[in-house]
Scaffold this active site. Structure first.
Site, PDB file in Angstrom:
ATOM      1  N   ARG A  90       0.871  -1.190   0.000  1.00  0.00           N
ATOM      2  CA  ARG A  90       0.000   0.000   0.000  1.00  0.00           C
ATOM      3  C   ARG A  90       0.901   1.232   0.000  1.00  0.00           C
ATOM      4  O   ARG A  90       1.935   1.230   0.670  1.00  0.00           O
ATOM      5  CB  ARG A  90      -0.940   0.025   1.223  1.00  0.00           C
ATOM      6  CG  ARG A  90      -2.035  -1.041   1.151  1.00  0.00           C
ATOM      7  CD  ARG A  90      -3.098  -0.826   2.210  1.00  0.00           C
ATOM      8  NE  ARG A  90      -3.968   0.293   1.909  1.00  0.00           N
ATOM      9  CZ  ARG A  90      -4.869   0.791   2.771  1.00  0.00           C
ATOM     10  NH1 ARG A  90      -4.977   0.265   3.987  1.00  0.00           N
ATOM     11  NH2 ARG A  90      -5.648   1.797   2.436  1.00  0.00           N
ATOM     12  N   ASP A 244      -2.221   8.949   8.253  1.00  0.00           N
ATOM     13  CA  ASP A 244      -1.414   7.939   7.564  1.00  0.00           C
ATOM     14  C   ASP A 244      -0.028   8.449   7.224  1.00  0.00           C
ATOM     15  O   ASP A 244       0.906   7.656   7.018  1.00  0.00           O
ATOM     16  CB  ASP A 244      -2.123   7.478   6.303  1.00  0.00           C
ATOM     17  CG  ASP A 244      -3.357   6.687   6.686  1.00  0.00           C
ATOM     18  OD1 ASP A 244      -4.398   7.320   6.955  1.00  0.00           O
ATOM     19  OD2 ASP A 244      -3.266   5.448   6.773  1.00  0.00           O
TER      20      ASP A 244
END
Ligand code: MRU
Length: 364
Positions: A90, A244
């Site tokens: 990711r 994030d």
């Protein structure tokens, strides 16, 4: 944290030392199931398909994935392959790169025969560090909550809005944005949480609500479009979200929709806090516009999964066949919209100066 009264973490080495066990988050809230990861490819799959998700847990899972690779083959080539495989799982959460860099730096200088044991020890240290960091974020966040509660005159509830899932499921334990919520609740503050739906994958409805329910924290789920209205009506005392990747200048990349909540909060003078573990700071970036934003599958937008009246879990189409869908998974909230970054070392301004003040050692 608790699942039906039993304490759990999100990831742990299996008792026989042959695998690592995770909670399959794609099946929550309807089914609580664990899955054993036996290879680095299993770990990569779990991250890519979001059986595990949330920036800190992605990092911890990748670290254990390197251990699984070293158990099978501790050679230099296998180490390089595992690091590259897992890094590509990711793109947005910088914890993935942080954890893999730490694993590489620990293992590369060692003789291959020493790597498997060292990899397990380092992965476990990364997981333990995450728990300590998040607990400290909870303590610092609790102070901010108490100040806001006092300023409110200690009347009614302390109404907190959160987006996505930045709870214990997104980490190894405690969570980031939810850690102060748990600590406030446990300390007797009458905290009440507005849980944003968080389309398209509904991490708010599926995961945050499930966590809060298990811990007994009062909450309401709301659709993503309700937050601004509630803020206008004075029904939100503060917002708190996870992240994030936060740049060295304090721009915050988080789940898609965070930016809109920050805009509404600014317009309504609602404090907007970001819970930020230091491994989520990207010291190599100053400008949030340079954070890579993950584009995910159209089906996440065009379909919905849920439990039907007969108890089965099923997926339905909600978009006309033929309509194309775009699915950017994250957005960037500029630092000027952020009231404060709550880190394990305390709370600072969302700015280069603020972050350097707390992390002079890392910024260098
Ligand atoms: O796509 P996800 O579910 O991995 O996104 C998670 C988030 O955006 C969280 O808010 C973020 O990772 C912070 S979690 C402590």
């Amino acid at each position: 944290m608790l699942v039906k009264g039993e304490p759990y973490r999100t990831i742990w080495p299996r008792a026989d030392g042959q695998a690592v066990t995770i909670i399959d988050q794609t099946r929550l809230p309807h089914v609580f199931a664990t899955v054993d990861l036996e290879t680095a490819a299993d770990a990569e799959h779990a991250i890519r398909q979001m059986l595990v998700r949330g920036a800190p847990l992605i990092g911890a899972t990748a670290a254990f994935g390197v251990w699984l690779a070293m158990r099978a083959d501790p050679s230099d080539a296998a180490l390089e392959d595992a690091l590259a495989l897992l890094l590509a799982a990711r793109p947005t959460a910088v914890n993935l790169r942080w954890a893999l860099d730490a694993m590489g730096a620990t293992l590369a200088p060692l003789a291959p025969s020493a790597r498997a044991d060292a990899a397990l020890a380092k992965a476990q240290a990364i997981a333990e560090e995450d728990v300590v960091i998040n607990s400290a974020i909870g303590d610092h966040g609790l102070q901010a909550f108490e100040e806001i509660w006092r300023a409110k005159g200690e009347r009614g509830s302390l109404n907190v809005l959160t987006h996505c899932n930045a709870g214990w499921l997104a980490t190894v334990d405690w969570g980031t944005a939810l850690a102060p919520i748990y600590k406030a609740h446990d300390a007797g503050l009458p905290v009440h949480v507005w849980v944003d739906e968080t389309r398209p994958r509904n991490q708010g409805f599926s995961l945050t609500a499930w966590e809060l329910l298990n811990h007994g924290v009062p909450h309401h789920v709301i659709v993503d479009n309700a937050g601004g209205h509630l803020m206008q009506r004075g029904e939100v005392d503060l917002c708190i979200v996870g992240t994030d990747r936060t740049t060295a200048a304090g721009d915050v990349c988080n789940k898609i929709g965070t930016y809109l909540k920050a805009l509404a909060a600014k317009d309504n003078d609602v404090p907007f806090y970001v819970a930020l573990p230091s491994p989520t700071i990207d010291w190599t970036l100053d400008d949030g516009r340079n954070v890579p934003i993950e584009e995910r599958a159209e089906e996440e937008v065009t379909q919905l999964t849920g439990r039907t009246a007969d108890g089965d879990v099923g997926t339905v189409e909600i978009v006309p066949t033929g309509s194309a869908a775009a699915n950017p998974a994250f957005d960037v909230t500029p630092s000027r919209l952020v009231t404060g970054l709550i880190t394990e070392r305390g709370t600072c301004a969302a700015s280069a100066e603020g972050l350097r003040g707390l992390f002079a050692d890392r910024a260098a």
